[in-house]
Design an enzyme around this catalytic site. Structure first.
Site, short mmCIF file in Angstrom:
data_model
loop_
_atom_site.label_atom_id
_atom_site.label_comp_id
_atom_site.label_asym_id
_atom_site.label_seq_id
_atom_site.Cartn_x
_atom_site.Cartn_y
_atom_site.Cartn_z
N GLY A 1 9.03 -0.05 0.68
CA GLY A 1 8.09 -1.34 1.70
C GLY A 1 9.36 -1.52 2.96
O GLY A 1 11.04 -1.06 3.03
N CYS B 1 11.92 3.34 -3.97
CA CYS B 1 13.29 2.85 -2.95
C CYS B 1 12.50 1.03 -3.05
O CYS B 1 13.08 0.64 -3.75
CB CYS B 1 11.68 3.77 -1.20
SG CYS B 1 12.96 3.21 -0.16
N TYR B 2 12.30 0.65 -2.31
CA TYR B 2 12.00 -0.93 -2.70
C TYR B 2 10.97 -1.06 -4.21
O TYR B 2 11.46 -2.23 -4.03
CB TYR B 2 10.82 -1.17 -0.86
CG TYR B 2 10.94 -2.89 -1.14
CD1 TYR B 2 11.69 -3.76 -0.93
CD2 TYR B 2 9.99 -3.12 -2.20
CE1 TYR B 2 11.67 -4.68 -0.83
CE2 TYR B 2 9.94 -4.43 -2.48
CZ TYR B 2 10.52 -5.83 -1.67
OH TYR B 2 10.14 -7.05 -1.53
N HIS C 1 12.77 8.84 -1.63
CA HIS C 1 11.77 8.98 -1.74
C HIS C 1 10.48 10.44 -2.44
O HIS C 1 10.64 11.56 -1.08
CB HIS C 1 10.46 8.80 -0.35
CG HIS C 1 10.83 7.68 0.47
ND1 HIS C 1 10.09 6.65 -0.08
CD2 HIS C 1 12.00 6.84 0.98
CE1 HIS C 1 9.77 6.07 0.83
NE2 HIS C 1 11.40 5.87 1.07
N GLU D 1 7.64 11.77 -2.35
CA GLU D 1 6.86 12.06 -1.84
C GLU D 1 7.30 12.41 -0.96
O GLU D 1 5.54 13.65 -0.52
CB GLU D 1 5.46 10.47 -1.85
CG GLU D 1 6.25 9.75 -0.49
CD GLU D 1 7.03 8.74 -1.20
OE1 GLU D 1 7.79 7.71 -0.58
OE2 GLU D 1 7.48 8.77 -2.90
N ASP E 1 -17.78 14.58 7.87
CA ASP E 1 -18.00 13.28 6.64
C ASP E 1 -18.98 12.91 6.68
O ASP E 1 -20.08 13.41 5.77
CB ASP E 1 -17.16 12.19 6.89
CG ASP E 1 -15.76 12.61 7.43
OD1 ASP E 1 -15.16 13.34 7.33
OD2 ASP E 1 -15.36 11.95 8.98
N LYS F 1 -9.52 13.01 3.81
CA LYS F 1 -10.71 14.42 4.93
C LYS F 1 -10.31 15.67 4.00
O LYS F 1 -11.36 16.69 3.82
CB LYS F 1 -10.24 13.58 6.60
CG LYS F 1 -10.75 15.26 6.60
CD LYS F 1 -11.70 15.42 7.44
CE LYS F 1 -11.89 13.74 8.77
NZ LYS F 1 -13.81 13.70 8.90
#
Length: 505
Positions: free
Chosen positions: A50, A77-78, A164, A166, A222, A361
């Site tokens: 964050g 992280c945060y 991070h 990710e 979609d 998506k």
């Protein structure tokens, strides 16, 4: 898995990485009470990064009861700083920070980093640093600007990393995510596209029962995948409705008719409604008002169609997870009200069915392929539900719609000719409702500009502007100015998301 969002730019990416490991994940706001989180019976909880400091006024928090719940927790992280501070560790305002690629060194055996080399490259993005771990924790890694880059209390199932995992720049970051999921939380990789389809079909059947379903079909991926899922669930109880707003891409209506009625044999109602949409948008400039008027008119038309069908009770639409996030959910900021989420009227006669609501998506495309939809539909570039109305910056008129549609067709044609259709997330034309001076045929012109927009992305939550070849841009510009009346200038948008959005409105 639950991802608790503290306002991180990477919260969606964390959720995606968990799903890529075939474990289902959802993002929840940090304001959600811990007892509500635990009611959802998560196998584990991730605290995101964050932008705030843990020392900032009104810094986002989580109830300390979470750490005693027995549910494994990973702070990133945060999230790691908050975990450390709340459990008795120390977070310092170092006055510096680490941003970008950074090397970490392993200090002790680690459940999450088992098998890692002594040093690895990771992605950092922090100002404050954890300088002392809480009692009971082992410091597993350090970096030059982060004395505690990794910490664990495996007995309590509590873990934190200052970097991070990710982000793709972190070496073996996905391995760390999998270690947390499989080893710390006991998850199994059972969330597959087949299981998504089975769950969606069962959910639709349970909700619709013997009722009749209308599906809002635009021809895009979609709505096409949503229609295929609902048809698999309820068969002949489905009627698809294509509303021609007058703001579709060139040849859209004919293509929808040919593909879904003639090729797939779908029960399709084609509603000609261009006059109604242009009337509803007359004089409207604010993009939020545009989206809300379009959303409401769509619903009113679907309700009219439903009244003509015996027993129509539900409306299926292709709402995706990014639509929900950008339209504002929980404490999330409203970026723009998607016409099929924030633009819907409160008084609706039809109950919504949204089988794709929690998918990104790329996940929708994979489901479409699993359902056997043709490649031309599954890999079609996204097109906004409000159509060209949000690609005209200013009042929407028929003349402006015709101009931007013709320019858009040229952009798409040249991108296909260049063989870049699958490499780009989207490529399209935008018409700002301003005029500029030009010269054509030795005469002064006062005409519209066209802005060409092309981006690369994985999920539309973030995007980078595409570095198109200069010769391609030259051909696009020459054709638009030469073939589209009312245009004398072409510009190229080199803004990424963030700070911009993909669409201009």
């Amino acid at each position: 898995m639950l991802v608790v969002d503290f306002g991180a730019q990477y919260a969606q990416l964390i959720a995606r990485r968990i799903r890529e490991a075939h474990v289902y994940s959802e993002i929840v706001p940090c304001s959600m009470p811990v007892d509500q989180m635990l009611e959802r019976r998560p196998k584990g909880i991730v605290l995101s990064g964050g932008p705030k400091s843990v020392y900032a006024d009104r810094a986002p928090q989580v109830d300390r009861a979470l750490y005693a719940s027995g549910v494994p927790v990973l702070g990133i992280c945060y999230g790691a700083q908050l975990l450390a501070q709340q459990l008795g560790g120390e977070v310092a305002r170092t006055g510096g920070g680490e941003y970008g690629r950074t090397e970490i060194s392993l200090l002790a055996p680690s459940r999450l980093m088992e098998g890692w080399p002594d040093s690895s490259e990771v992605w950092m993005s922090h100002g404050d640093s954890i300088v002392a771990a809480p009692p009971g924790f082992v410091v597993t890694a350090r970096a030059a600007g982060a004395p505690v880059a990794g910490l664990e209390d495996a007995a309590r199932g509590l873990y934190g990393v200052q970097f991070h995992p990710e982000v793709g720049h972190t070496e073996r970051g996905q391995d760390l995510v999998k270690r947390f999921l499989y080893d710390a939380c006991g998850c199994r990789p059972t969330w597959t596209h087949t299981s998504v389809i089975d769950a969606a079909v069962a959910s639709v059947r349970a909700r619709v029962r013997s009722g009749r379903v209308l599906c809002a079909l635009s021809g895009g991926v979609d709505s096409a995948v949503a229609a295929a899922l609902v048809r698999k669930a309820v068969g002949d109880q489905l009627t698809c409705v294509f509303v021609d707003t007058g703001l579709m891409r060139a040849g859209e209506a004919a293509q929808v008719e040919q593909t879904f009625r003639d090729q797939f044999g779908v029960d399709l109602v084609h509603v000609e409604a261009a006059d109604r949409f242009f009337a509803a948008l007359a004089g409207v400039v604010d993009p939020e008002v545009k989206r809300k008027r379009i959303g409401e008119l769509f619903i009113r038309i679907f309700e009219e169609v439903a009244r003509g069908l015996d027993g129509a009770t539900h409306l299926a639409q292709g709402t995706l997870y990014p639509d929900v996030i950008e339209s504002g959910s929980g404490d999330a900021a409203t970026i723009k009200s998607h016409h099929n989420v924030g633009g819907l009227p409160e008084d609706m006669d039809l109950e919504l069915v949204e089988p794709l609501r929690l998918l990104f998506k790329d996940e929708v495309r994979a489901v479409g392929e699993e359902l056997g939809l043709p490649e031309g539909i599954v890999w079609r570039q996204p097109f906004p539900g409000p159509g060209l109305a949000v690609r005209i910056v200013g009042e929407v008129t028929r003349e402006r719609g015709d101009i931007v549609r013709a320019a858009d067709a040229i952009v798409l044609d040249e991108v296909r000719r260049a063989g870049l259709g699958r490499e780009l997330w989207q490529a399209f034309a935008v018409l700002p409702a301003v005029r500029s001076v030009g010269v054509m045929g030795d005469e002064r012109t006062y005409a519209y500009p066209i802005v060409v927009r092309a981006v690369t992305s994985d999920d539309a939550m973030t995007a980078d502007w595409a570095r198109l070849p200069y010769d391609l841009l030259e051909r696009v510009a020459a054709r638009i100015v030469g073939e589209v009346p009312g245009v004398n200038r072409v510009a190229y948008d080199v803004t990424s998301k963030p700070p911009g959005t993909i669409e201009w409105e």
